[in-house]
Design a protein around this motif. Structure first.
Motif, short mmCIF file in Angstrom:
data_model
loop_
_atom_site.label_atom_id
_atom_site.label_comp_id
_atom_site.label_asym_id
_atom_site.label_seq_id
_atom_site.Cartn_x
_atom_site.Cartn_y
_atom_site.Cartn_z
N TYR A 118 0.85 -1.20 0.00
CA TYR A 118 0.00 0.00 0.00
C TYR A 118 0.88 1.24 0.00
N TYR A 136 -10.31 13.69 -0.67
CA TYR A 136 -9.90 13.31 -2.02
C TYR A 136 -9.99 14.49 -2.98
N SER A 154 -7.88 1.24 0.80
CA SER A 154 -7.53 0.28 1.86
C SER A 154 -8.72 -0.48 2.42
N1 DI6 Z 1 -6.54 5.64 6.10
C1 DI6 Z 1 -7.31 4.83 5.42
O1 DI6 Z 1 -7.52 3.70 5.70
C2 DI6 Z 1 -7.87 5.58 4.30
N2 DI6 Z 1 -7.39 6.87 4.53
C3 DI6 Z 1 -6.61 6.87 5.57
O2 DI6 Z 1 -6.09 7.88 5.98
C4 DI6 Z 1 -7.37 5.06 2.98
C5 DI6 Z 1 -7.70 5.96 1.87
C6 DI6 Z 1 -7.28 5.44 0.52
O3 DI6 Z 1 -6.42 4.57 0.38
O4 DI6 Z 1 -7.88 5.94 -0.45
#
Ligand code: DI6
Ligand code: FE
Length: 405
Positions: free
Chosen positions: A92, A142, A320
């Protein structure tokens, strides 16, 4: 004026301090004008309510309406291609650092029209509604310019015009660094995150302020500056803390009397008593843990031993945690984190309401609270966490009105 008694049901009241879900086997719930007036054993229904119209729930289980207290469900595009990359070994963080990850959703979100953003958000909202959800938290994060962040929250607010749900919004401009500020995170905080928050507050778009305190997000010092502005404006805070590493975000959140600290896989046990002391809700997001194949568990035993209230949410987002079932999150909280089914239901009712600062109105079946309930095809509340997928909802009771499917 609408007065009604719901009966022939069992009710998981989820009252604080009650054992076994606060379950009443043969319950009656009296509601007037969308509020609960009385709940108890049907045999004890006071005379006052006996003449009210009745709805026979046919032996169903009733719970408070569920609450998803952490989502990112307004976004453009999707990231199914990253799913494929992760399956062949990319992490990730690697994807994020290579310009994918959150920033690829930023690009798609900026390119989408308001109508497109709303239409795609509503598909996820509908999934949640079919899981008995009546309150949804939605974050910005976003857009990453002032105007695009405001737009995301306007779209989030607009959901209430189209579906019978309450939306709680969070300003998450401190989510990721957009390309135009690459290598200038402090300038981004000063020029976008902080002045944008003031603007959003002026438009009535913000219920809480959030941040991503992480190596691939922002440092505690940067988040602190956003939180100071939130405090000045009188807006409560919450934080993505200790998801991928321990930067002491939960301690920062506690210092600002946060509503919640979310994720917490890397939370140090020694920091747990501070959360308890400050009444910060620990929001468990097992969907992200699952999707990222994380192996470090949040310190559940320590949270439990210190009686930190635990909530459970979907974290619904394209990267995620690509999911839109709160019941699946409950199942994962039990299977992966070893919450009990009762903790999981408290986590999507009473404690989720606390995480949104709406505990006086939502989260339990109790006189004075809103009569927003979920009626289930289930005999026992354990079943809601136990059974994976499927359509268990017989219908929501929204503002005292039963809408049977
Ligand atoms: N933690 C997360 O799990 C989501 N944002 C964050 O700060 C993930 C957001 C993404 O991957 O688009
Ligand atoms: Fe999140």
């Amino acid at each position: 004026m609408s007065e009604r008694v719901f009966h022939a049901c069992s009710a998981a009241t989820m009252l604080v301090d009650e054992q076994d879900y606060g379950l009443i086997d043969d319950a009656a719930i009296a509601a007037k004008d969308g509020r609960i007036e009385w709940v108890g054993a049907a045999g004890n229904l006071p005379e006052l309510y006996q003449g009210w119209s009745k709805t026979d729930l046919g032996g169903a289980l009733v719970t408070p309406a569920l609450i998803d207290c952490h989502t990112h469900l307004v976004f453009g595009g999707d990231r199914s291609h990253e799913f494929s990359l992760r399956l062949v070994g990319a992490s990730y963080e690697e994807i994020a650092r290579a310009g994918g990850g959150i920033n690829s959703t930023v690009e798609a979100t900026r390119a989408a029209s308001d109508e497109e953003l709303l239409a795609s958000a509503l598909t996820r909202v509908d999934d949640l509604i079919s899981d008995g959800v009546a309150v949804i938290e939605v974050k910005s994060g976003y857009g990453l310019t002032i105007e695009h962040e405001l737009r995301m929250l306007r779209v989030a607010r607009a959901i209430e015009q189209h579906r019978p749900v309450r939306i709680c919004t969070s300003w998450l401009a401190a989510h990721a660094l957009p390309p135009e500020y690459a290598d200038a995170p402090d300038a981004y905080i000063d020029e976008v995150a902080i002045p944008g928050l003031e603007k959003a507050q002026g438009e009535g778009l913000v219920d809480a302020v959030d941040g991503f305190c992480e190596g691939i997000g922002f440092t505690p010092e940067q988040i602190r500056r956003v939180f100071e502005k939130a405090r000045e404006l009188g807006i409560p805070v919450k934080l993505h803390a200790e998801q991928l590493s321990d930067l002491k975000g939960a301690m920062l959140a506690s210092e600002f009397d946060a509503l919640s600290a979310d994720h917490l896989e890397y939370l140090a046990e020694e920091d747990v008593p501070t959360l308890a002391e400050k009444g910060v809700v620990a929001v468990m997001l097992p969907g992200a843990f699952y999707a990222l194949r994380e192996s470090k568990l949040p310190p559940i035993d320590a949270l439990r031993a210190n009686t930190v209230p635990m909530a459970v949410a979907t974290d619904s987002n394209p990267g995620s945690s690509p999911m839109s079932s709160l019941r699946l999150a409950m199942n994962m909280a039990c299977t992966l984190f070893r919450l009990t089914p009762e903790e999981a239901l408290a986590g999507t009712t009473r404690n989720a309401a606390a995480a949104l600062g709406i505990g006086s109105e939502y989260g339990s079946i109790e006189a004075g609270k809103r009569c927003d309930l979920a009626v289930w095809n289930a005999t026992h509340p354990n079943y809601l966490s136990y059974w994976i997928a499927g359509d268990l909802l017989r219908g929501p009771i929204s503002a005292g009105k039963f809408n049977e499917h």
